[in-house]
Scaffold this motif. Structure first.
Motif, short mmCIF file in Angstrom:
data_model
loop_
_atom_site.label_atom_id
_atom_site.label_comp_id
_atom_site.label_asym_id
_atom_site.label_seq_id
_atom_site.Cartn_x
_atom_site.Cartn_y
_atom_site.Cartn_z
N GLY A 191 32.33 41.23 -20.63
CA GLY A 191 33.37 42.25 -20.68
C GLY A 191 32.84 43.65 -20.88
O GLY A 191 33.30 44.60 -20.24
N ARG A 192 31.85 43.81 -21.76
CA ARG A 192 31.32 45.15 -22.00
C ARG A 192 30.59 45.68 -20.78
O ARG A 192 30.68 46.87 -20.46
CB ARG A 192 30.38 45.11 -23.20
CG ARG A 192 31.09 44.91 -24.54
CD ARG A 192 30.16 45.05 -25.70
NE ARG A 192 30.85 44.91 -26.98
CZ ARG A 192 30.26 44.99 -28.16
NH1 ARG A 192 28.94 45.22 -28.22
NH2 ARG A 192 30.96 44.86 -29.27
N GLY A 193 29.89 44.81 -20.09
CA GLY A 193 29.22 45.22 -18.86
C GLY A 193 30.23 45.64 -17.80
O GLY A 193 30.04 46.65 -17.11
N ALA A 194 31.33 44.88 -17.70
CA ALA A 194 32.38 45.23 -16.74
C ALA A 194 33.01 46.58 -17.11
O ALA A 194 33.26 47.41 -16.23
CB ALA A 194 33.45 44.14 -16.72
N ALA A 195 33.24 46.78 -18.41
CA ALA A 195 33.83 48.06 -18.85
C ALA A 195 32.88 49.22 -18.54
O ALA A 195 33.33 50.30 -18.14
CB ALA A 195 34.13 47.99 -20.34
N GLY A 196 31.58 49.00 -18.75
CA GLY A 196 30.61 50.05 -18.45
C GLY A 196 30.59 50.41 -16.98
O GLY A 196 30.51 51.59 -16.61
N LEU A 197 30.67 49.41 -16.12
CA LEU A 197 30.69 49.66 -14.68
C LEU A 197 31.97 50.36 -14.25
O LEU A 197 31.95 51.22 -13.37
CB LEU A 197 30.53 48.34 -13.93
CG LEU A 197 29.12 47.74 -13.95
CD1 LEU A 197 29.14 46.29 -13.48
CD2 LEU A 197 28.18 48.57 -13.06
N LEU A 198 33.07 50.02 -14.89
CA LEU A 198 34.33 50.71 -14.58
C LEU A 198 34.27 52.16 -15.04
O LEU A 198 34.79 53.06 -14.37
CB LEU A 198 35.50 49.97 -15.23
CG LEU A 198 35.86 48.62 -14.60
CD1 LEU A 198 36.86 47.88 -15.48
CD2 LEU A 198 36.42 48.81 -13.20
N ALA A 199 33.63 52.40 -16.19
CA ALA A 199 33.46 53.78 -16.66
C ALA A 199 32.60 54.57 -15.67
O ALA A 199 32.88 55.74 -15.38
CB ALA A 199 32.82 53.79 -18.04
N LEU A 200 31.56 53.92 -15.14
CA LEU A 200 30.73 54.57 -14.12
C LEU A 200 31.54 54.87 -12.87
O LEU A 200 31.40 55.94 -12.26
CB LEU A 200 29.53 53.68 -13.79
CG LEU A 200 28.57 54.18 -12.70
CD1 LEU A 200 28.02 55.55 -13.07
CD2 LEU A 200 27.45 53.18 -12.48
N SER A 201 32.40 53.94 -12.48
CA SER A 201 33.26 54.14 -11.31
C SER A 201 34.20 55.33 -11.52
O SER A 201 34.41 56.13 -10.60
CB SER A 201 34.08 52.88 -11.03
OG SER A 201 33.24 51.76 -10.85
N ILE A 202 34.74 55.44 -12.73
CA ILE A 202 35.61 56.58 -13.04
C ILE A 202 34.83 57.89 -12.96
O ILE A 202 35.32 58.90 -12.44
CB ILE A 202 36.25 56.40 -14.43
CG1 ILE A 202 37.24 55.22 -14.41
CG2 ILE A 202 36.95 57.67 -14.89
CD1 ILE A 202 37.78 54.85 -15.77
N GLY A 203 33.60 57.87 -13.47
CA GLY A 203 32.76 59.05 -13.38
C GLY A 203 32.51 59.47 -11.94
O GLY A 203 32.56 60.66 -11.61
N LEU A 204 32.27 58.51 -11.08
CA LEU A 204 32.06 58.81 -9.67
C LEU A 204 33.33 59.34 -9.02
O LEU A 204 33.29 60.25 -8.19
CB LEU A 204 31.57 57.55 -8.94
CG LEU A 204 30.16 57.08 -9.29
CD1 LEU A 204 29.91 55.68 -8.73
CD2 LEU A 204 29.12 58.05 -8.76
N ALA A 205 34.48 58.79 -9.41
CA ALA A 205 35.75 59.27 -8.88
C ALA A 205 35.99 60.72 -9.31
O ALA A 205 36.46 61.54 -8.51
CB ALA A 205 36.89 58.38 -9.35
N LEU A 206 35.67 61.04 -10.56
CA LEU A 206 35.83 62.42 -11.03
C LEU A 206 34.86 63.35 -10.30
O LEU A 206 35.20 64.50 -10.00
CB LEU A 206 35.57 62.47 -12.54
CG LEU A 206 36.65 61.81 -13.42
CD1 LEU A 206 36.19 61.77 -14.86
CD2 LEU A 206 37.98 62.54 -13.30
N LEU A 207 33.66 62.85 -10.00
CA LEU A 207 32.71 63.64 -9.22
C LEU A 207 33.25 63.92 -7.83
O LEU A 207 33.12 65.03 -7.30
CB LEU A 207 31.37 62.89 -9.14
CG LEU A 207 30.24 63.60 -8.38
CD1 LEU A 207 29.88 64.92 -9.05
CD2 LEU A 207 29.01 62.69 -8.29
N PHE A 208 33.88 62.90 -7.23
CA PHE A 208 34.51 63.08 -5.92
C PHE A 208 35.55 64.19 -5.97
O PHE A 208 35.57 65.08 -5.11
CB PHE A 208 35.15 61.76 -5.47
CG PHE A 208 35.94 61.86 -4.20
CD1 PHE A 208 35.35 61.62 -2.97
CD2 PHE A 208 37.29 62.22 -4.22
CE1 PHE A 208 36.07 61.72 -1.79
CE2 PHE A 208 38.03 62.33 -3.05
CZ PHE A 208 37.41 62.08 -1.84
#
Length: 212
Positions: A94-111
Motif C-alpha cells: 500500500g505505501r508503495g502504491a501511495a508513493g507512486l500515486l503521489a509521483l503521478s500527481i506530481g507529474l500531473a501538476l507539472l503538466f
C-alpha cells in the motif's frame, strides 16, 4: 468469502466479482460519454481543417511544439506510474502504491504548470481565439477558428487533468491506509482507467494541434 472481502461488498451484490463487473461497466459507459464529447470536437476540427488547410498549418506553427511534446512524455510517464501503483496495491504494498500515486500527481501538476506557461506565452504573442487574435499572420477566419479549437480542446483536457488529480489523491490516501489488496482494488482500477483516458485524449490532441 473472507472477512476483508465482505467488508467491501455492497448489499445489492452477492459477490465482489459481480460488484467489480458492474463498476467496470459503469466506468466504460462514462468513458464512452467522454469519447462522444471529445469526438464532437475532433469532428469539428476535421471539418474546419478541410476548409482552411493552409490557415491551420500556419496557426499550428505558432504553438510551442516543445512544450506539447514534453507534456506528452510527462503524461505517458504518469500513466506508467499509475499502472505500477495498481500492481503494488494488488501485491499488498500500500505505501508503495501511495508513493507512486503521489509521483503521478506530481507529474500531473507539472503538466498543468507547463500548460499554464504555454498559455501565458500564447497570450503575450497575441494568440487569442476567434476574432480576438492579434497575431497579424493569423488574422483570418481559419487562424481564429484553429486557436478557438486549440483553447477549447486543451482547456477541457486540463479540466479533466485537474479532476484526475483529485481522484488520484483520494486513491493515494486509501492506498496508504491499506484499503486495497489482491482481493479488492476496484476503486483504484477505475481511477487508473480514468487517468489512462486523460492520457489517451492528449495522445490525439498532440499531433492534431502541435504536429500539423
Amino acid at each position: 468469502m473472507s472477512e476483508e472481502a465482505s467488508g467491501h461488498l455492497a448489499e445489492q451484490f452477492t459477490t465482489l466479482e459481480k460488484q467489480a463487473h458492474a463498476s467496470r461497466l459503469g466506468m466504460w459507459v462514462f468513458i464512452c460519454t467522454e469519447i462522444l464529447l471529445f469526438g464532437g470536437l475532433f469532428v469539428s476540427y476535421a471539418y474546419y481543417r478541410a476548409m482552411f488547410p493552409e490557415e491551420f498549418r500556419e496557426a499550428s506553427r505558432h504553438l510551442k511544439t516543445w512544450i506539447g511534446t514534453l507534456n506528452t512524455f510527462v503524461l505517458l510517464t504518469s500513466s506508467f506510474t499509475v499502472a505500477m501503483s495498481l500492481h503494488f496495491a494488488r501485491t499488498t504494498r500500500g505505501r508503495g502504491a501511495a508513493g507512486l500515486l503521489a509521483l503521478s500527481i506530481g507529474l500531473a501538476l507539472l503538466f498543468l504548470a507547463f500548460k499554464g506557461y504555454e498559455y501565458s506565452q500564447d497570450f503575450a504573442e497575441g494568440l487569442f481565439p476567434g476574432r480576438l487574435v492579434r497575431e497579424p499572420a493569423l488574422r483570418n477566419p481559419g487562424g481564429g477558428i484553429f486557436l478557438g479549437l486549440y483553447y477549447m480542446m486543451t482547456g477541457l483536457h486540463a479540466i479533466h487533468v485537474t479532476i484526475g488529480i483529485g481522484v488520484l489523491a483520494v486513491m493515494g490516501v486509501l492506498a496508504s491506509r491499506g484499503a486495497f489488496s489482491a482481493h479488492y482494488d476496484t476503486p483504484l482500477e477505475l481511477g487508473a482507467m480514468y487517468w489512462h483516458l486523460v492520457d489517451a485524449i492528449w495522445i490525439f490532441l498532440w499531433p492534431l494541434l502541435y504536429l500539423l
